[in-house]
Write a protein that holds these residues in place. Structure first.
Motif, PDB file in Angstrom:
ATOM      1  N   LEU A  82       0.812  -1.213   0.000  1.00 14.45           N
ATOM      2  CA  LEU A  82       0.000   0.000   0.000  1.00 14.45           C
ATOM      3  C   LEU A  82       0.849   1.269   0.000  1.00 14.45           C
ATOM      4  CD1 LEU A  82      -2.679   1.481   0.135  1.00 14.45           C
ATOM      5  CD2 LEU A  82      -2.658   1.175   2.629  1.00 14.45           C
ATOM      6  N   SER A  86       0.602   4.001  -2.975  1.00 17.14           N
ATOM      7  CA  SER A  86       0.061   5.308  -2.617  1.00 17.14           C
ATOM      8  C   SER A  86       1.054   6.415  -2.976  1.00 17.14           C
ATOM      9  CB  SER A  86      -0.271   5.347  -1.121  1.00 17.14           C
ATOM     10  OG  SER A  86      -0.779   6.613  -0.763  1.00 17.14           O
ATOM     11  N   ALA A 103      -4.300  10.548   1.004  1.00 17.79           N
ATOM     12  CA  ALA A 103      -3.804   9.633   2.034  1.00 17.79           C
ATOM     13  C   ALA A 103      -3.836   8.189   1.533  1.00 17.79           C
ATOM     14  CB  ALA A 103      -4.653   9.756   3.294  1.00 17.79           C
ATOM     15  N   GLU A 104      -3.135   7.320   2.252  1.00 16.57           N
ATOM     16  CA  GLU A 104      -3.104   5.904   1.863  1.00 16.57           C
ATOM     17  C   GLU A 104      -4.507   5.293   1.824  1.00 16.57           C
ATOM     18  OE1 GLU A 104      -0.385   3.598   4.170  1.00 16.57           O
ATOM     19  OE2 GLU A 104       1.395   4.638   3.386  1.00 16.57           O
ATOM     20  N   THR A 105      -5.415   5.854   2.595  1.00 16.33           N
ATOM     21  CA  THR A 105      -6.776   5.321   2.598  1.00 16.33           C
ATOM     22  C   THR A 105      -7.447   5.479   1.230  1.00 16.33           C
ATOM     23  OG1 THR A 105      -7.528   7.444   3.498  1.00 16.33           O
ATOM     24  CG2 THR A 105      -7.161   5.641   5.065  1.00 16.33           C
ATOM     25  N   THR A 107      -5.896   5.238  -1.755  1.00 14.48           N
ATOM     26  CA  THR A 107      -5.403   4.108  -2.558  1.00 14.48           C
ATOM     27  C   THR A 107      -6.005   2.801  -2.068  1.00 14.48           C
ATOM     28  OG1 THR A 107      -3.334   5.265  -3.030  1.00 14.48           O
ATOM     29  CG2 THR A 107      -3.338   2.881  -3.309  1.00 14.48           C
ATOM     30  N   ALA A 108      -6.080   2.625  -0.750  1.00 16.64           N
ATOM     31  CA  ALA A 108      -6.675   1.409  -0.199  1.00 16.64           C
ATOM     32  C   ALA A 108      -8.115   1.251  -0.669  1.00 16.64           C
ATOM     33  CB  ALA A 108      -6.612   1.431   1.324  1.00 16.64           C
ATOM     34  N   GLY A 109      -8.842   2.363  -0.763  1.00 20.74           N
ATOM     35  CA  GLY A 109     -10.221   2.307  -1.222  1.00 20.74           C
ATOM     36  C   GLY A 109     -10.349   1.866  -2.665  1.00 20.74           C
ATOM     37  N   THR A 112      -8.983  -2.273  -2.424  1.00 23.61           N
ATOM     38  CA  THR A 112      -9.721  -3.245  -1.628  1.00 23.61           C
ATOM     39  C   THR A 112     -10.859  -3.937  -2.383  1.00 23.61           C
ATOM     40  OG1 THR A 112      -9.116  -2.121   0.419  1.00 23.61           O
ATOM     41  CG2 THR A 112     -11.028  -3.585   0.501  1.00 23.61           C
TER      42      THR A 112
END
Length: 241
Positions: A82, A86, A103-105, A107-109, A112
């Protein structure tokens, strides 16, 4: 629908404007620890979307030798990859087309749903000579929302990519790897007759890289997020291009 672009700066449909005569109308360097982790994971299948069979298991595709070095697609593991993905998404040249800066969130979104999905889209790191330097999505184009906007055939396989490391851009590496990955798809997916991509028309270096890698321009397609160039590499013509 995920982004779809290429080498210098990557990128994430209503109707297609295909030519009337178009045949389509028919139808960071790896650490020793990370290398060891990859080696341990290699024989372990059956727990990720890459094992569903929809894409003939990219996790099992062998490395290939290219003029740029030995290249391998390694399915993404969120906890491992991640941070680097990101970072690439926050590069301005990448963010202009993928629109995943933050934020990394963020990219995570994006990752996932693919990682938790049924295997119709597999996110991968592109590892060149032991260095993770690109991000790829190998996806079933015929099962993707793209199919609502242009004619696709059963088992058409799509490619999205970005070259993450700046020093790897602008030297023809993107073209080399596009050709290598298209060949990997055709070699490992016997039912797939075409590899497709839909880079943003504004991303001229990306479109050029696909053309240089043996893809042909098939149509201009209006997608919800962009106006795209539908690029196609045909199995029947791969030896000539």
């Amino acid at each position: 629908m995920p982004p779809a672009d290429a080498p210098t700066g990557p990128g994430p449909g209503p109707a297609s404007r295909a030519r009337p005569d178009a045949e389509d109308t028919l139808d960071l360097r790896l650490t020793a620890e990370l290398l060891a982790l990859l080696a341990e994971e290699a024989p372990v299948y059956g727990y990720g979307p890459e094992d569903s069979g929809l894409l003939d298991r990219p996790a099992e595709w062998k490395p290939v030798t290219t003029r740029a070095g030995v290249f391998q697609l390694v399915p993404v593991r969120l906890e491992r990859d991640l941070t680097v993905i990101s970072r690439w998404m926050n590069d301005p040249a990448v963010a202009a087309f993928w629109e995943l800066a933050g934020a990394e969130t963020v990219t995570a979104g994006h990752l996932t749903p693919q990682l938790d999905g049924d295997g119709r889209s597999i996110p991968c790191l592109g590892v060149l000579s032991g260095v993770p330097m690109s991000y790829w999505e190998i996806y079933r184009a015929d099962l993707d929302p793209l199919a609502r906007h242009c004619p696709l055939r059963p088992h058409d396989t799509g490619i999205h990519l970005l070259i993450g490391e700046v020093e790897q851009r602008g030297h023809g590496i993107g073209t080399t790897l596009l050709r290598a990955v298209a060949d990997l798809v055709l070699d490992n997916r016997p039912r797939c007759t075409r590899v497709v991509a839909e880079p943003d028309l504004r991303n001229t270096p990306s479109v050029s890289a696909f053309l240089s890698a043996g893809f042909r321009y098939s149509a201009e397609v209006e997608l919800p997020e962009k106006r795209a160039a539908l690029m196609v590499r045909d199995r029947t013509h791969r030896a000539q291009l």
